[in-house]
Scaffold this motif. Structure first.
Motif, short mmCIF file in Angstrom:
data_model
loop_
_atom_site.label_atom_id
_atom_site.label_comp_id
_atom_site.label_asym_id
_atom_site.label_seq_id
_atom_site.Cartn_x
_atom_site.Cartn_y
_atom_site.Cartn_z
N ASP A 1 9.15 13.88 5.41
CA ASP A 1 9.14 13.36 4.45
C ASP A 1 8.28 11.86 4.78
O ASP A 1 7.30 11.62 4.07
N LYS B 1 0.98 -1.52 -0.02
CA LYS B 1 -0.07 0.10 0.03
C LYS B 1 1.07 1.32 -0.11
O LYS B 1 0.40 2.30 -0.12
N LEU B 2 2.05 1.02 0.23
CA LEU B 2 3.07 2.14 0.17
C LEU B 2 3.18 2.80 -1.30
O LEU B 2 2.85 1.91 -2.14
N PRO B 3 3.42 4.31 -1.64
CA PRO B 3 3.42 4.65 -2.85
C PRO B 3 4.39 3.95 -3.77
O PRO B 3 5.52 3.72 -3.30
N GLY C 1 -5.78 5.51 4.04
CA GLY C 1 -7.00 5.79 3.22
C GLY C 1 -7.75 4.41 3.57
O GLY C 1 -8.75 4.24 3.40
N THR D 1 2.39 -0.04 9.27
CA THR D 1 2.85 0.75 8.19
C THR D 1 3.79 1.89 8.62
O THR D 1 4.85 2.15 8.13
N ARG E 1 4.48 12.50 5.17
CA ARG E 1 3.94 12.64 3.80
C ARG E 1 3.55 11.45 3.32
O ARG E 1 2.59 11.18 2.88
N ILE E 2 4.70 10.59 3.16
CA ILE E 2 4.30 9.06 2.74
C ILE E 2 3.27 8.29 3.50
O ILE E 2 2.37 7.71 2.89
N GLU E 3 3.33 8.41 4.74
CA GLU E 3 2.32 7.73 5.49
C GLU E 3 0.90 8.36 5.11
O GLU E 3 -0.12 7.53 5.26
N SER E 4 0.84 9.63 5.06
CA SER E 4 -0.43 10.27 4.51
C SER E 4 -0.88 9.75 3.45
O SER E 4 -2.10 9.68 3.08
N ASP E 5 0.06 9.84 2.53
CA ASP E 5 -0.32 9.36 0.92
C ASP E 5 -0.90 7.82 1.21
O ASP E 5 -1.40 7.53 0.28
N THR E 6 -0.39 7.28 2.19
CA THR E 6 -0.67 5.70 2.27
C THR E 6 -2.01 5.31 2.90
O THR E 6 -2.82 4.39 2.84
#
Length: 136
Positions: free
Chosen positions: A126, A26-28, A136, A109, A129-134
């Motif tokens: 950074d 699920k990571l970018p 959902g 995560t 930001r990656i965690e927030s992109d993940t």
């Protein structure tokens, strides 16, 4: 709603590996692709040597660990003696989960992103930001 708690137990190492694999997927994609050969391992606890080297008294005091030389300090002239690895420590993560109001997958995560972030020398901003992109 009642739950039959006799049917529930803490995730085994194999189940925890599945949780970690799902969290990793699920990571970018760009973030995952950069990890190349980094191995992700699940163990119950860190070794005594790891705890001693980090000055940590309790085996529950470490949720994960990046082992290797982060990319900001690697040189093509210096071959790595050990494979790059991320350790997720099942029992400390489960203990943390029991004490906090977070979903287990979110904790896994977070630890993965944090440890991969060490590999890349990322800042806390950074990683957030990656965690927030993940999420959902």
């Amino acid at each position: 709603m009642t739950t039959d708690w006799h049917k529930h137990s803490a995730p085994s190492i194999a189940e925890f590996e599945a949780i970690a694999a799902t969290a990793f997927k699920k990571l970018p994609a760009a973030f995952r692709d950069m990890t190349n050969d980094v191995l992700i391992r699940v163990e119950d606890f860190p070794t005594d040597e790891v705890l001693d080297s980090l000055g940590i008294d309790s085996p529950f005091g470490l949720l994960g660990l990046y082992q290797g030389v982060d990319l900001t300090r690697q040189s093509v002239l210096d071959p790595s003696a050990l494979p790059e690895m991320i350790f997720l420590y099942r029992r400390p993560i489960l203990d943390y989960w029991a004490e906090h109001d977070e979903r287990l997958g979110d904790i896994v995560t977070h630890v993965l992103v944090h440890e991969i972030g060490h590999h890349f020398g990322l800042s806390d901003a950074d990683m957030a930001r990656i965690e927030s992109d993940t999420a959902g």
